[in-house]
Design an enzyme around this catalytic site. Sequence first.
Site: not given
Length: 269
Positions: A127, A204, A247
Amino acid sequence: SAELKCKMKFGIYLPPKAETGKCPVLYWLSGLTCTEQNFITKAGFQQAAAEHGLIVVAPDTSPRGCNIEGEDESWDFGTGAGFYVDATEDPWKTNYRMYSYIKDELPKLINANFPTDPERMSIFGHSMGGHGALILALKNPGKYKSVSAFAPICNPIQCQWGKKALGGYLGPDTSKWEAYDATQLVKSYSGSHLDILIDQGKDDQFLSAGQLLPDNFIAACTERKIPVVFRLQQASHFCSPWLGYDHSYFFIASFINDHIKHHAKYLKA
């Protein structure tokens, strides 16, 4: 830390091989809200790192306890959200220098205190940390042998997280933001050969919310003929149909061995 003017923690894993010789180092950069603990407790990387003889280092995601007004007000800016940039704006510029900390200070500290091969290092992350890994590799050709990322923020100048962080740390001039945007950096990359591996979960929530924008990065890589393996990971029907790859660290743990193997190939070449 001299760069960050505060006490910093990092996690480090030493493989059995480190007892008898020097090992390459793989740096992991975590995402928003994380500390140095998330990766070492949740990712399940140790077995593969042991097998390939890699030292793994997981730093924190920002300076801590700097008593800057507003540092703890939001989860996506300030504490736990250093964005791997060197801030130029008050009141952040004194402490928020995560880019230089990861690039220079931390490797020097690791190499001075652990049995590393300082010539062989690679970087990966998740991320915000995937963004960090990509920009560090692209801005410093030859420094890292390989780079990979899980669900990286690929084009921060175009997404809400990036606009908030880059605006806050670097000021309103968006041309300064481009120096920390992987999609922009790839367009002018002319360094040594770099094989990029990216895994992205199909389910995600931040992909669908337009925070990650991998398509923009892939398009830029394709245009520059920079090899990128992008895998959109979809859960099979043997799993519950509503439990796709999101995620989270469950997604990271599912594919971490592939990433360790990817880096080992270049670190041991």
